[in-house]
Design a protein around this motif. Structure first.
Motif, PDB file in Angstrom:
ATOM      1  N   UNK A   1       1.173  -1.189   0.026  1.00  0.00           N
ATOM      2  CA  UNK A   1      -0.080   0.008   0.472  1.00  0.00           C
ATOM      3  C   UNK A   1       0.714   0.876   0.093  1.00  0.00           C
ATOM      4  N   UNK A   2       1.906   1.427   0.504  1.00  0.00           N
ATOM      5  CA  UNK A   2       2.616   2.775   0.805  1.00  0.00           C
ATOM      6  C   UNK A   2       3.041   2.685  -0.782  1.00  0.00           C
ATOM      7  N   UNK A   3       2.938   4.365  -0.797  1.00  0.00           N
ATOM      8  CA  UNK A   3       3.034   4.475  -2.050  1.00  0.00           C
ATOM      9  C   UNK A   3       4.471   4.384  -2.617  1.00  0.00           C
ATOM     10  N   UNK A   4       5.279   4.715  -1.220  1.00  0.00           N
ATOM     11  CA  UNK A   4       6.525   4.580  -1.653  1.00  0.00           C
ATOM     12  C   UNK A   4       7.716   3.437  -1.901  1.00  0.00           C
ATOM     13  N   UNK A   5       6.416   2.613  -2.489  1.00  0.00           N
ATOM     14  CA  UNK A   5       7.254   1.468  -2.274  1.00  0.00           C
ATOM     15  C   UNK A   5       7.522   1.451  -4.251  1.00  0.00           C
ATOM     16  N   UNK A   6       6.726   2.479  -5.213  1.00  0.00           N
ATOM     17  CA  UNK A   6       6.577   2.567  -6.105  1.00  0.00           C
ATOM     18  C   UNK A   6       7.519   3.710  -6.665  1.00  0.00           C
ATOM     19  N   UNK A   7       8.469   4.131  -5.800  1.00  0.00           N
ATOM     20  CA  UNK A   7       8.970   5.627  -6.219  1.00  0.00           C
ATOM     21  C   UNK A   7      10.347   5.549  -5.465  1.00  0.00           C
ATOM     22  N   UNK A   8      10.849   4.720  -4.860  1.00  0.00           N
ATOM     23  CA  UNK A   8      11.811   4.228  -4.288  1.00  0.00           C
ATOM     24  C   UNK A   8      12.252   3.045  -4.375  1.00  0.00           C
ATOM     25  N   UNK A   9      13.287   2.133  -5.318  1.00  0.00           N
ATOM     26  CA  UNK A   9      13.414   0.826  -5.415  1.00  0.00           C
ATOM     27  C   UNK A   9      13.231   0.157  -4.088  1.00  0.00           C
ATOM     28  N   UNK A  10      12.760  -1.057  -4.146  1.00  0.00           N
ATOM     29  CA  UNK A  10      12.685  -1.787  -2.915  1.00  0.00           C
ATOM     30  C   UNK A  10      13.482  -3.015  -3.288  1.00  0.00           C
ATOM     31  N   UNK A  11      14.567  -3.801  -1.838  1.00  0.00           N
ATOM     32  CA  UNK A  11      15.987  -4.910  -2.591  1.00  0.00           C
ATOM     33  C   UNK A  11      14.581  -5.906  -1.317  1.00  0.00           C
ATOM     34  N   UNK A  12      14.298  -6.261  -2.234  1.00  0.00           N
ATOM     35  CA  UNK A  12      13.054  -7.510  -1.059  1.00  0.00           C
ATOM     36  C   UNK A  12      13.899  -8.536  -0.870  1.00  0.00           C
ATOM     37  N   UNK A  13      13.309  -9.557   0.363  1.00  0.00           N
ATOM     38  CA  UNK A  13      14.451 -10.055   1.209  1.00  0.00           C
ATOM     39  C   UNK A  13      13.106 -10.741   1.101  1.00  0.00           C
ATOM     40  N   UNK A  14      13.267 -12.492   0.756  1.00  0.00           N
ATOM     41  CA  UNK A  14      12.223 -13.109   1.654  1.00  0.00           C
ATOM     42  C   UNK A  14      12.494 -13.583   2.614  1.00  0.00           C
ATOM     43  N   UNK A  15      11.642 -14.263   4.349  1.00  0.00           N
ATOM     44  CA  UNK A  15      11.356 -14.170   5.689  1.00  0.00           C
ATOM     45  C   UNK A  15      10.850 -15.837   5.235  1.00  0.00           C
ATOM     46  N   UNK A  16      10.682 -16.572   6.500  1.00  0.00           N
ATOM     47  CA  UNK A  16      10.371 -17.866   6.668  1.00  0.00           C
ATOM     48  C   UNK A  16       8.758 -17.613   6.578  1.00  0.00           C
ATOM     49  N   UNK A  17       8.359 -16.358   6.968  1.00  0.00           N
ATOM     50  CA  UNK A  17       6.921 -15.867   6.427  1.00  0.00           C
ATOM     51  C   UNK A  17       5.997 -16.151   5.055  1.00  0.00           C
ATOM     52  N   UNK A  18       7.523 -16.030   3.882  1.00  0.00           N
ATOM     53  CA  UNK A  18       7.013 -15.542   2.734  1.00  0.00           C
ATOM     54  C   UNK A  18       6.936 -16.648   2.032  1.00  0.00           C
ATOM     55  N   UNK A  19       7.659 -17.853   2.287  1.00  0.00           N
ATOM     56  CA  UNK A  19       8.231 -19.056   1.553  1.00  0.00           C
ATOM     57  C   UNK A  19       7.307 -19.623   1.613  1.00  0.00           C
ATOM     58  N   UNK A  20       6.162 -19.638   2.520  1.00  0.00           N
ATOM     59  CA  UNK A  20       5.333 -20.847   2.100  1.00  0.00           C
ATOM     60  C   UNK A  20       4.616 -21.246   0.736  1.00  0.00           C
ATOM     61  N   UNK A  21       4.894 -20.468  -0.266  1.00  0.00           N
ATOM     62  CA  UNK A  21       3.252 -20.011  -1.747  1.00  0.00           C
ATOM     63  C   UNK A  21       4.828 -19.125  -2.621  1.00  0.00           C
ATOM     64  N   UNK A  22       3.809 -19.136  -4.139  1.00  0.00           N
ATOM     65  CA  UNK A  22       4.704 -18.837  -4.858  1.00  0.00           C
ATOM     66  C   UNK A  22       4.266 -16.430  -5.000  1.00  0.00           C
ATOM     67  N   UNK A  23       3.090 -16.244  -4.007  1.00  0.00           N
ATOM     68  CA  UNK A  23       2.767 -14.905  -4.023  1.00  0.00           C
ATOM     69  C   UNK A  23       4.342 -13.241  -3.853  1.00  0.00           C
TER      70      UNK A  23
END
Length: 657
Positions: free
Chosen positions: A210-232
């Motif tokens: 939701x935050x506008x900043x994620x469309x304005x400043x490049x995000x360096x995404x890192x995967x956590x254990x709660x992010x790993x359980x599927x392909x989203x």
């Protein structure tokens, strides 16, 4: 009769840019924001959601990812904000084709595309989709591609973990708002992972994005254990230079997200690991921590010399102050990682998972490098192999973990015993903090140091979901307001046994092109015209010499031309076409070549100097320098012209690429 010439002041010289526009090279000037709304088609057939601006392989790239309701051909469109009028992108906007596939964790489709060939110190706007179904337009800016910069590091937002997704979203949005307002020139937003509570809950992903900043400043995404359980996670974040082979996945690669990736941003080589994969697979194949170490080793061997600093990012903190510090898997990672990281010259490791802040002592081969380093030291001087490990606190306030007391396992590589200099904390941490308030880490990258600070982005007050649901809070806004710092350290690099010498070389000055009148710009008086052969009058003279100066490094072509209007005396006049000239170069330089002679229309029935005619020009690649230009004037008019004192103006125009 008399004739005068005058010129426009040099500051008002008309110039025309003749530069070609390369791919990705667009200029604009506008504040960052997401309010540039593209005009929507009356019949939108595709819904675009989840747009996020990701980091590219280097400063010249950005990767944009999004969701689409339809499986259609889509793209990114890029243009200067200054050229966008009433929400319409110009016809010359650049396009970058998207690729993607059907979502497996939800309905719809995912798309991503890479923007390339960006120019430094330039503002851009972009939108994604296709004709008739564009997203809104968003804006970002590039900065200098060399030298100092700041990036911001955020611990586990874990949207949904408080049990109230919207409260978690509010805290996450507020942290990004506070952090970017305080650091408007920050160039990267670095994630510690655990973006959401449930890997495939698209409502939580909507709140995270939701935050506008994620469309304005490049995000360096890192995967956590709660992010790993599927392909989203992979559907929402496409990352550069990513190895998606099975060695970097936890479990079934077909149903879980993962991968290791790297990129270089200015003076920092970033390597991002999927620390969910840490144990060797049961089938005996290479994987887990051993595969990560091999990946880091390969990347640093190939690209380490291209950057001054080496920073690793992964989720599971191996040196943190709370309950996860005693987890068996994190103790295993200490054994697997620390000696390799020291041997490879890693400078800093950024981690999450423990929802509390800590900064380690300088750690070498899994041990405190210098026993005399003091707790909370404001300056640290790691020796060869010394690594600083940082754990970020919650950026959203959705969940906090309290700091734990040391145990009796000692100070070995797997131990969580007390620090001899501060028995209340684990032996490896120099500084730690948990107040149950949101925070983020600011990292300043400088040529001779890294400056790290943990900054409060909230207080006990809302938005702070965990506290709103009853967790205690020890922060007092009066004494510890938003923007205050819990810990700050300057990390100085080790420069070997000799003396390191550094020099910063700026971009060369582009130089300038211009012209002036040589000396006093007086009246060019052609005197009294003389009758010739009883059929016409003739007068001759010289223009005031013109000085040209060209110091541009581009060695681009230039030209000087001029024209005159009608000669007038009150209500009497005759055409400027009767004036001709013969240009020449008085003092050579700057590649100047004289223009062709122009005859009076009395001689050739042409247009004379009533149309623009070249005084001198230089071709591409000419030498820098200066030249003095002149021209002989020749006026011939029919003897039917009425007696008078006529004047006109010689208008001089300079064109430069």
């Amino acid at each position: 009769m008399t004739l005068s010439t005058s010129t426009r002041a040099s500051a008002l010289v008309r110039r025309r840019l003749v530069a070609g526009v390369a791919a990705g090279f667009l200029g604009m000037g506008a504040a960052l924001g997401s309010g540039l709304m593209a005009t929507a088609s009356a019949a939108e057939s595709t819904t675009i959601t989840g747009v996020v601006l990701g980091v590219g392989a280097n400063e010249t790239q950005r990767i944009v990812s999004w969701y689409s309701s339809a499986d259609t051909a889509q793209k990114i469109q890029l243009a200067p904000t200054a050229e966008i009028v009433n929400g319409e992108f110009p016809a010359g906007a650049l396009s970058f084709d998207a690729v993607g596939a059907a979502n497996t964790s939800t309905t719809g489709f995912n798309r991503h595309a890479t923007i390339s060939n960006l120019r430094e110190n330039t503002a851009y706007s972009y939108r994604v989709g296709a004709e008739g179904s564009w997203s809104p337009a968003y804006a970002f800016k590039t900065q200098d591609f060399e030298g100092d910069y700041d990036f911001l590091f955020f611990g586990d937002p874990q949207i949904g973990s408080s049990g109230d997704r919207l409260k978690d979203q509010a805290g996450w949005e507020d942290t990004l708002k506070v952090a970017t307002a305080a650091n408007p020139n920050a160039e990267l937003l670095v994630s510690a992972g655990d973006h959401v509570e449930s890997a495939n809950d698209e409502g939580q992903w909507t709140s995270f994005l939701a935050p506008d900043q994620l469309r304005q400043i490049p995000l360096v995404a890192t995967i956590g254990n709660h992010d790993v359980g599927g392909k989203s996670y992979e559907q929402h974040h496409f990352t550069p230079n990513t190895d998606r082979s099975s060695a970097y996945y936890n479990g079934d690669q077909a149903t879980r997200s993962g991968g290791d990736y790297w990129f270089i941003h200015k003076d920092v080589l970033f390597i991002d690991l999927n620390s969910n994969s840490y144990a060797n697979p049961a089938d005996g194949s290479a994987g887990g921590d051993a595969a990560h170490v091999a990946y880091v080793t390969d990347v640093i061997n190939k690209h380490g010399s291209e950057a001054k600093w080496k920073v690793l990012v992964y989720h599971h903190s191996i040196y943190s102050p709370a309950s996860h510090a005693t987890d068996t898997d994190n103790k295993q990672r200490r054994e697997d990682f620390t000696t390799a990281f020291s041997n490879l010259g890693v400078d800093m490791v950024l981690q999450g998972h423990d929802h509390s802040y800590s900064r380690s002592y300088s750690i070498k081969n899994g041990q405190k490098e210098n026993p005399a380093e003091q707790p909370g030291a404001a300056e640290v001087f790691p020796g060869p192999g010394g690594v600083i490990y940082v754990t970020a606190n919650s950026a959203s306030g959705s969940k906090y973990y309290d700091i734990k007391k040391p145990d009796t396992t000692g100070t070995g590589i797997r131990g969580n015993g007390p620090d001899p200099l501060d028995p209340n904390k684990y032996w490896y941490n120099s500084s730690q903090n948990q107040e149950h308030v949101r925070s983020y880490v600011k990292v300043q990258v400088r040529g001779d140091k890294l400056v790290l600070a943990n900054v409060r982005s909230g207080t006990c007050a809302a938005p702070n979901a965990a506290v709103e649901k009853g967790l205690s809070c020890v922060n007092t806004p009066d004494g510890q307001p938003v923007g205050s710092i819990t810990d700050k350290v300057t990390v100085h690099p080790y420069n070997g046994d000799g003396q390191a010498i550094q020099v910063n070389v700026p971009n060369p000055a582009p130089g300038e092109f211009g012209w002036t009148i040589d000396g006093y710009n007086g009246l060019v008086d052609l005197g009294t015209a003389q009758e010739r052969d009883g059929t016409y009058f003739q007068a001759n003279g010289k223009i005031n010499p013109i000085l040209v100066s060209d110091s541009r490094r581009s060695l681009a072509p230039w030209s000087i031309s001029a024209n005159v209007g009608d000669f007038q005396d009150a209500d009497k006049k005759f055409s400027g076409s009767y004036l001709g000239w013969n240009p020449y170069v008085l003092d050579a330089g700057a590649g100047a070549e004289a223009g062709a002679p122009v005859l009076s229309s009395f001689d050739d029935q042409g247009k004379g100097l009533s149309v623009s005619s070249g005084l001198a020009a230089a071709a591409q690649g000419h030498p820098r320098g200066g030249a003095k230009l002149g021209a002989d004037l020749d006026l011939k008019i029919p003897d039917s012209i009425a007696k008078g004192s006529y004047r006109t103006t010689l208008t001089i125009t300079a064109l430069s690429s």
